[in-house]
Design an enzyme around this catalytic site. Structure first.
Site, mmCIF file in Angstrom:
data_model
loop_
_atom_site.group_PDB
_atom_site.id
_atom_site.type_symbol
_atom_site.label_atom_id
_atom_site.label_comp_id
_atom_site.label_asym_id
_atom_site.label_seq_id
_atom_site.Cartn_x
_atom_site.Cartn_y
_atom_site.Cartn_z
ATOM 1 C CG ASP A 194 -1.841 1.205 1.236
ATOM 2 O OD1 ASP A 194 -2.869 1.152 0.546
ATOM 3 O OD2 ASP A 194 -1.528 2.210 1.909
ATOM 4 C CE1 TYR A 243 0.854 7.781 2.862
ATOM 5 C CE2 TYR A 243 1.323 5.603 1.991
ATOM 6 C CZ TYR A 243 0.533 6.441 2.744
ATOM 7 O OH TYR A 243 -0.591 5.943 3.374
ATOM 8 C CE LYS A 263 -3.413 5.292 1.320
ATOM 9 N NZ LYS A 263 -2.214 4.467 1.027
#
Length: 317
Positions: A51, A56, A82
């Site tokens: 994930d 990030y 995401k």
């Protein structure tokens, strides 16, 4: 490592997933070689759920995920990313938690249909991987109206094309996810990444969200199981997310430690396995920044916990 079906998605995931925020430089820089070695080690341990997110490390985590996972049999792992933030020059929605982001880049919050499509394409390009299996709407509470309409429409279109396999939410707030499910029902998310709200210390996800997930056949990926590190180290109130650990929380942790000693169960083994005791939870997603850390977590996942411990736990906390 045991694998399970991810609800109604048709995907199969390992019960332990690797969250890739840490290798993107969350709180501390991680060398690229160490980041790739961490993913390689997770693979050897049987982890097949990964994930990541554009935010990030402002693309760094996705780049490193691609470097480590490209070339592996694509049908043997489930890749999640995401949408909700575009990474672009001068992006204004900076998060100070990233230790070494690419210079000049930043996130810009945008849940519009067009931005979601651009974000998805940018993620594929950064990773150099042909598809993303699970796409989360990241932090939909930050612009709920747009996230629950335009972003959801974009993801439904991608799923309809077969470009992604599952629509998901990536949330820290169980009530937001519950509202999303109530309002969208069977047309909404196929799964939910829930951080920190179904753990040894916080079971608020069970109040409304998890029953709704069972009702609609929505699988949960439980993250944040160590509660920002507070279960691992409470001496100075230093774990992330706490200026100082409240005394009442320290007392609760002390009771948990006492119960764990009574049953000879490592506290962190209990923490990583607890969410899996709920039928709506398919897998636990944990972060790691080194091979040693993911090896330790895999060991806690494999630790045999007697059924009596869980019975005693429900009575004690």
């Amino acid at each position: 490592m045991r694998s399970v079906e991810l609800g109604r998605t048709g995907l199969t995931v390992s019960r332990l997933g690797l969250g890739l925020a840490s290798i993107g430089g969350m709180f501390a820089a991680v060398p690229e070689s160490q980041a790739i070695a961490t993913i390689d080690c997770a693979w050897k341990l049987g982890v097949r759920l990964f994930d990541t997110a554009p935010v990030y490390g402002y693309g760094l985590s996705e780049q490193r995920a691609g470097l480590a996972l490209r070339g592996r049999p694509r049908d043997e792992f489930v890749l999640c990313s995401k949408v909700g933030r575009l990474i672009e020059p001068g992006g204004p929605d900076i998060q100070p938690i990233w230790a070494d982001p690419p210079p000049g880049l930043g996130p810009r919050l945008d849940y519009s249909y067009g931005a979601v499509m651009r974000s998805f394409e940018a993620s594929l390009e950064r990773m150099g991987i042909d598809r993303i299996d699970v796409l989360h709407i990241h932090d939909p509470d930050l612009d709920y109206l747009t996230a629950s309409t335009e972003a959801l429409r974009a993801l439904a279109e991608l799923r309809g094309r077969g470009t992604i396999r599952a629509i998901s939410l990536g949330v820290n707030h169980a009530d937001v996810a519950a509202r999303f499910l109530r309002e969208t029902g069977a047309d909404g998310p196929d799964c939910i990444l829930l951080a920190g709200r179904y753990t040894l210390l916080d079971q608020s996800g069970a109040d409304e969200l998890l029953p709704l997930c069972e009702k609609y056949g929505v699988s949960v990926l439980a993250a944040g199981v160590f509660q920002g590190g507070v279960l691992a180290d409470t001496a100075d109130g230093a774990p992330h997310g706490y200026a100082r650990v409240p005394p009442a929380l320290l007392e609760r942790i002390a009771r948990l430690r006492e119960l764990c000693r009574e049953y000879d169960v490592p506290l962190l083994a209990a923490a990583v396995q607890f969410p899996l005791t709920h039928p709506a939870v398919a897998a636990v997603v944990v972060g790691a920044r080194s091979p040693r850390e993911i090896t330790e977590v895999a060991g806690w996942m494999d630790h045999k916990i007697p059924p009596g411990f869980w019975t005693a736990l429900r009575s004690a906390v």
